[in-house]
Design an enzyme around this catalytic site. Sequence first.
Site, PDB file in Angstrom:
ATOM      1  N   ASP A  69       5.848 -12.485  10.458  1.00  0.00           N
ATOM      2  CA  ASP A  69       5.570 -12.107  11.979  1.00  0.00           C
ATOM      3  C   ASP A  69       4.559 -12.891  12.574  1.00  0.00           C
ATOM      4  O   ASP A  69       3.855 -13.878  12.208  1.00  0.00           O
ATOM      5  CB  ASP A  69       5.065 -10.378  11.842  1.00  0.00           C
ATOM      6  CG  ASP A  69       4.350 -10.138  10.778  1.00  0.00           C
ATOM      7  OD1 ASP A  69       3.454 -11.025  10.239  1.00  0.00           O
ATOM      8  OD2 ASP A  69       4.173  -8.693  10.453  1.00  0.00           O
ATOM      9  N   GLU A 145       7.332  -0.493  12.726  1.00  0.00           N
ATOM     10  CA  GLU A 145       6.348   0.609  12.512  1.00  0.00           C
ATOM     11  C   GLU A 145       7.194   1.686  12.318  1.00  0.00           C
ATOM     12  O   GLU A 145       8.401   1.722  12.458  1.00  0.00           O
ATOM     13  CB  GLU A 145       5.593   0.619  14.098  1.00  0.00           C
ATOM     14  CG  GLU A 145       4.817  -0.498  14.343  1.00  0.00           C
ATOM     15  CD  GLU A 145       3.412  -0.454  13.717  1.00  0.00           C
ATOM     16  OE1 GLU A 145       3.378   0.071  12.821  1.00  0.00           O
ATOM     17  OE2 GLU A 145       2.432  -1.123  14.258  1.00  0.00           O
TER      18      GLU A 145
HETATM   19  C1  F6R Z   1       1.293  -9.045   7.833  1.00  0.00           C
HETATM   20  C2  F6R Z   1       2.091  -8.016   8.191  1.00  0.00           C
HETATM   21  C3  F6R Z   1       1.460  -6.630   7.808  1.00  0.00           C
HETATM   22  C4  F6R Z   1       0.607  -6.332   6.784  1.00  0.00           C
HETATM   23  C5  F6R Z   1      -0.086  -4.796   6.665  1.00  0.00           C
HETATM   24  C6  F6R Z   1      -1.068  -4.711   5.720  1.00  0.00           C
HETATM   25  O1  F6R Z   1       2.127 -10.314   8.056  1.00  0.00           O
HETATM   26  O2  F6R Z   1       3.276  -8.212   8.644  1.00  0.00           O
HETATM   27  O3  F6R Z   1       2.610  -5.712   7.641  1.00  0.00           O
HETATM   28  O4  F6R Z   1       1.055  -6.659   5.661  1.00  0.00           O
HETATM   29  O5  F6R Z   1      -0.498  -4.545   8.117  1.00  0.00           O
HETATM   30  O6  F6R Z   1      -2.167  -5.659   6.372  1.00  0.00           O
HETATM   31  P1  F6R Z   1      -3.439  -5.732   5.387  1.00  0.00           P
HETATM   32  O7  F6R Z   1      -3.073  -6.545   4.199  1.00  0.00           O
HETATM   33  O8  F6R Z   1      -4.523  -6.591   6.228  1.00  0.00           O
HETATM   34  O9  F6R Z   1      -4.139  -4.605   4.930  1.00  0.00           O
END
Ligand code: F6R
Length: 249
Positions: A69, A145
Site C-alpha cells: 500500500d 479495513e
Molecule cells: C502496512 C499495512 C498495515 C500494517 C498494519 C500493522 O503496509 O498495510 O496493514 O501491516 O497496520 O501495522 P504495525 O506493524 O505498525 O502495527
Amino acid sequence: MPIKIQVCADAQEVARIAAGKLIEQVRDKPETVLGLATGSTPEQTYFEITRLAEGEDVSFRRVSSYNMDEYRGLAGSHPQSYRYYMQEKLFKHLDIKPENTHLLDGRAKDCAAECAAFEARIRAGGGIDLWLLGIGTNGHIAFNEPGSSFECRTRLVDLSKETIAANSDGRFFKDPAEVPRQALTVGIATIFDARKIVLLATGEKKAAAIAAAVEGPRTQDLPASRLQEHPDCLFLLDPAAASKLTRRA
Ligand code: F6R
C-alpha cells in the site's frame, strides 16, 4: 489448510525467523517475487534480512518486490511515505534493482488506472511467491479495513478512524490531522493469490485480532480471517500476540 501458528520467545525471535524464511525463499528461488508490508512490526525483520543477506552472501539481484500500500497524496520522497520507508529500511541495504521494487504511486492522478496497472504487473511478473504481512488491531491486512470484500483487488480506499489513530500515535505521524485519509492498497484477493503467506504480529494490542483471525468465523468484518482458507499461511507471533488463542496445545 488451517493457519499454521508459531509462537516465538519474543519479538526479536519473530524477526529472526521471518528473516530466515525470506532469505531461504530467495536462496531457493533467486528470481523470487516478494510481497512486502510496512509499519512497525516488520522493521526488525528488515534489519535482520539485511544482516543475513550480507553475512550469508545472498543476492537480491534477481528478486522483485511489490508493496501492499501507499498513502494517497504522498510522494515517494515524503518521510512518511511507504516508498521512503522501504528505501531506508530495506532496499538501500540490498543489491535489489530499484526498477524491480514496485510500490503504488500515491500521487497518481488516475488512481483506478494506477491500481489496475499494479495488479497487471504482479500477474505479468508471475505472481507473488511469498507475502510478508502485518495485521491491524481491527484485523485489517494491507489497508483492507473491516467490511472489505474478500474478492477485492487493488484500489483506492478510505482509512478507518482506528487506523488513522493507530498511525498517529507518534510512531509515524504525530497528529491525526497529518495522516492522509486515503490510501492505495492491494486487495484481499491480491494477497490471497500469493503462494505463501507469513503474517507477523507482536504485542498485546494484536492479541484480539489474532484470536479472531485464527479461531473466529470467516467474516468480511475481520479481513485477516480470509487467511483461514489459504493453503500455505503461517502466523509468527510473540507470546503477547498469541495470548488470546485458546486452542493451542
Ligand atoms: C502496512 C499495512 C498495515 C500494517 C498494519 C500493522 O503496509 O498495510 O496493514 O501491516 O497496520 O501495522 P504495525 O506493524 O505498525 O502495527
